[in-house]
Design a protein around this motif. Structure first.
Motif, PDB file in Angstrom:
ATOM      1  N   LEU A   1    -131.338   4.474-114.539  1.00 22.78           N
ATOM      2  CA  LEU A   1    -130.140   4.389-115.380  1.00 22.78           C
ATOM      3  C   LEU A   1    -130.006   5.629-116.267  1.00 22.78           C
ATOM      4  CD1 LEU A   1    -130.066   0.636-116.409  1.00 22.78           C
ATOM      5  CD2 LEU A   1    -128.522   1.837-114.859  1.00 22.78           C
ATOM      6  N   GLY A   2    -131.116   6.119-116.765  1.00 23.66           N
ATOM      7  CA  GLY A   2    -131.096   7.336-117.576  1.00 23.66           C
ATOM      8  C   GLY A   2    -130.652   8.547-116.770  1.00 23.66           C
ATOM      9  N   ILE A   3    -131.141   8.641-115.544  1.00 25.71           N
ATOM     10  CA  ILE A   3    -130.737   9.748-114.680  1.00 25.71           C
ATOM     11  C   ILE A   3    -129.248   9.650-114.366  1.00 25.71           C
ATOM     12  CG2 ILE A   3    -131.019  10.717-112.359  1.00 25.71           C
ATOM     13  CD1 ILE A   3    -134.005   9.915-112.605  1.00 25.71           C
ATOM     14  N   LEU A   4    -128.777   8.436-114.083  1.00 22.79           N
ATOM     15  CA  LEU A   4    -127.351   8.264-113.814  1.00 22.79           C
ATOM     16  C   LEU A   4    -126.508   8.618-115.033  1.00 22.79           C
ATOM     17  CD1 LEU A   4    -127.150   4.975-111.717  1.00 22.79           C
ATOM     18  CD2 LEU A   4    -126.916   7.323-110.941  1.00 22.79           C
ATOM     19  N   PHE A   5    -126.980   8.262-116.209  1.00 18.73           N
ATOM     20  CA  PHE A   5    -126.248   8.597-117.431  1.00 18.73           C
ATOM     21  C   PHE A   5    -126.138  10.112-117.592  1.00 18.73           C
ATOM     22  CE2 PHE A   5    -126.070   9.573-121.970  1.00 18.73           C
ATOM     23  CZ  PHE A   5    -124.913   8.893-122.307  1.00 18.73           C
ATOM     24  N   ILE A   6    -127.218  10.825-117.343  1.00 18.09           N
ATOM     25  CA  ILE A   6    -127.201  12.289-117.446  1.00 18.09           C
ATOM     26  C   ILE A   6    -126.258  12.883-116.400  1.00 18.09           C
ATOM     27  CG2 ILE A   6    -128.603  14.370-117.142  1.00 18.09           C
ATOM     28  CD1 ILE A   6    -130.922  12.717-118.420  1.00 18.09           C
ATOM     29  N   LEU A   7    -126.355  12.394-115.160  1.00 15.58           N
ATOM     30  CA  LEU A   7    -125.452  12.875-114.113  1.00 15.58           C
ATOM     31  C   LEU A   7    -123.993  12.570-114.465  1.00 15.58           C
ATOM     32  CD1 LEU A   7    -127.334  11.928-110.816  1.00 15.58           C
ATOM     33  CD2 LEU A   7    -126.935  14.221-111.740  1.00 15.58           C
ATOM     34  N   GLY A   8    -123.753  11.404-115.044  1.00 12.05           N
ATOM     35  CA  GLY A   8    -122.398  11.035-115.443  1.00 12.05           C
ATOM     36  C   GLY A   8    -121.852  11.952-116.518  1.00 12.05           C
ATOM     37  N   THR A   9    -122.684  12.296-117.488  1.00  7.51           N
ATOM     38  CA  THR A   9    -122.267  13.205-118.549  1.00  7.51           C
ATOM     39  C   THR A   9    -121.908  14.568-117.962  1.00  7.51           C
ATOM     40  OG1 THR A   9    -123.714  12.060-120.100  1.00  7.51           O
ATOM     41  CG2 THR A   9    -122.960  14.254-120.732  1.00  7.51           C
ATOM     42  N   ILE A  10    -122.724  15.038-117.042  1.00  3.63           N
ATOM     43  CA  ILE A  10    -122.445  16.318-116.381  1.00  3.63           C
ATOM     44  C   ILE A  10    -121.156  16.222-115.574  1.00  3.63           C
ATOM     45  CG2 ILE A  10    -123.286  17.920-114.608  1.00  3.63           C
ATOM     46  CD1 ILE A  10    -126.144  17.208-115.624  1.00  3.63           C
ATOM     47  N   ASN A  11    -120.970  15.115-114.856  1.00  2.00           N
ATOM     48  CA  ASN A  11    -119.744  14.932-114.077  1.00  2.00           C
ATOM     49  C   ASN A  11    -118.499  14.961-114.956  1.00  2.00           C
ATOM     50  OD1 ASN A  11    -120.620  14.853-111.427  1.00  2.00           O
ATOM     51  ND2 ASN A  11    -120.987  12.662-111.457  1.00  2.00           N
ATOM     52  N   PHE A  12    -118.561  14.303-116.112  1.00  2.00           N
ATOM     53  CA  PHE A  12    -117.416  14.312-117.016  1.00  2.00           C
ATOM     54  C   PHE A  12    -117.120  15.724-117.508  1.00  2.00           C
ATOM     55  CE2 PHE A  12    -117.961   9.707-117.429  1.00  2.00           C
ATOM     56  CZ  PHE A  12    -116.646   9.305-117.426  1.00  2.00           C
TER      57      PHE A  12
ATOM     58  N   PHE B   1    -111.145   7.031-113.620  1.00  2.46           N
ATOM     59  CA  PHE B   1    -111.732   6.783-112.303  1.00  2.46           C
ATOM     60  C   PHE B   1    -113.177   7.276-112.273  1.00  2.46           C
ATOM     61  CE2 PHE B   1    -112.741   8.173-107.989  1.00  2.46           C
ATOM     62  CZ  PHE B   1    -112.632   6.964-107.325  1.00  2.46           C
ATOM     63  N   GLU B   2    -113.427   8.428-112.875  1.00  2.93           N
ATOM     64  CA  GLU B   2    -114.784   8.971-112.961  1.00  2.93           C
ATOM     65  C   GLU B   2    -115.696   7.992-113.703  1.00  2.93           C
ATOM     66  OE1 GLU B   2    -117.426  11.713-111.882  1.00  2.93           O
ATOM     67  OE2 GLU B   2    -115.361  12.406-111.846  1.00  2.93           O
ATOM     68  N   PHE B   3    -115.187   7.413-114.794  1.00  4.44           N
ATOM     69  CA  PHE B   3    -115.950   6.427-115.541  1.00  4.44           C
ATOM     70  C   PHE B   3    -116.226   5.189-114.704  1.00  4.44           C
ATOM     71  CE2 PHE B   3    -115.965   2.612-118.204  1.00  4.44           C
ATOM     72  CZ  PHE B   3    -117.119   2.847-118.928  1.00  4.44           C
ATOM     73  N   PHE B   4    -115.220   4.730-113.950  1.00  2.00           N
ATOM     74  CA  PHE B   4    -115.372   3.552-113.104  1.00  2.00           C
ATOM     75  C   PHE B   4    -116.463   3.768-112.055  1.00  2.00           C
ATOM     76  CE2 PHE B   4    -114.181   1.159-109.273  1.00  2.00           C
ATOM     77  CZ  PHE B   4    -114.262  -0.130-109.781  1.00  2.00           C
ATOM     78  N   VAL B   5    -116.481   4.928-111.445  1.00  2.00           N
ATOM     79  CA  VAL B   5    -117.507   5.239-110.432  1.00  2.00           C
ATOM     80  C   VAL B   5    -118.888   5.206-111.075  1.00  2.00           C
ATOM     81  CG1 VAL B   5    -118.386   7.022-108.869  1.00  2.00           C
ATOM     82  CG2 VAL B   5    -115.942   6.549-108.966  1.00  2.00           C
ATOM     83  N   LEU B   6    -119.027   5.818-112.251  1.00  2.00           N
ATOM     84  CA  LEU B   6    -120.310   5.818-112.952  1.00  2.00           C
ATOM     85  C   LEU B   6    -120.723   4.397-113.343  1.00  2.00           C
ATOM     86  CD1 LEU B   6    -122.705   7.166-114.414  1.00  2.00           C
ATOM     87  CD2 LEU B   6    -121.180   7.486-116.383  1.00  2.00           C
ATOM     88  N   LEU B   7    -119.787   3.631-113.865  1.00  2.00           N
ATOM     89  CA  LEU B   7    -120.080   2.256-114.272  1.00  2.00           C
ATOM     90  C   LEU B   7    -120.561   1.419-113.094  1.00  2.00           C
ATOM     91  CD1 LEU B   7    -120.016   0.107-116.514  1.00  2.00           C
ATOM     92  CD2 LEU B   7    -117.654  -0.352-115.830  1.00  2.00           C
TER      93      LEU B   7
END
Length: 88
Positions: free
Chosen positions: A3-14, A46-52
């Motif tokens: 989950l931490g890795i996904l959060f970091i990847l999500g921040t980078i994606n945003f 949409f980016e948030f939805f994919v991450l969620l």
């Protein structure tokens, strides 16, 4: 951990997504107006939805979603690099 890795990847994606939206690249004109309106709020949603969805799937013991999101992030990053450096 995932989950931490996904959060970091999500921040980078945003951050990458926002940089592409602010670049005013001519390719963005091919997107529907709804995706570009309001600074790209719909596309960021949409980016948030994919991450969620990826985080929820990982939280419910489906680690393959982390690999899927990592591949998605890699493709996003590569595309953004190509657009922002004028290679496309």
């Amino acid at each position: 951990m995932l989950l931490g890795i996904l959060f970091i990847l999500g921040t980078i994606n945003f951050a990458v997504h926002k940089a592409v939206l602010e670049s005013n690249h001519p390719l963005l004109d091919t997107l529907p107006v709804a995706f570009r309106a309001g600074g790209g709020r719909v596309s960021l949603a949409f980016e948030f939805f994919v991450l969620l969805m990826a985080m929820l799937l990982v939280a419910h013991d489906w680690p393959a979603a982390a690999w899927g999101y990592a591949i998605y992030s890699l493709l996003n990053g590569t595309t953004a690099w190509l657009l922002l450096n004028g290679r496309i």
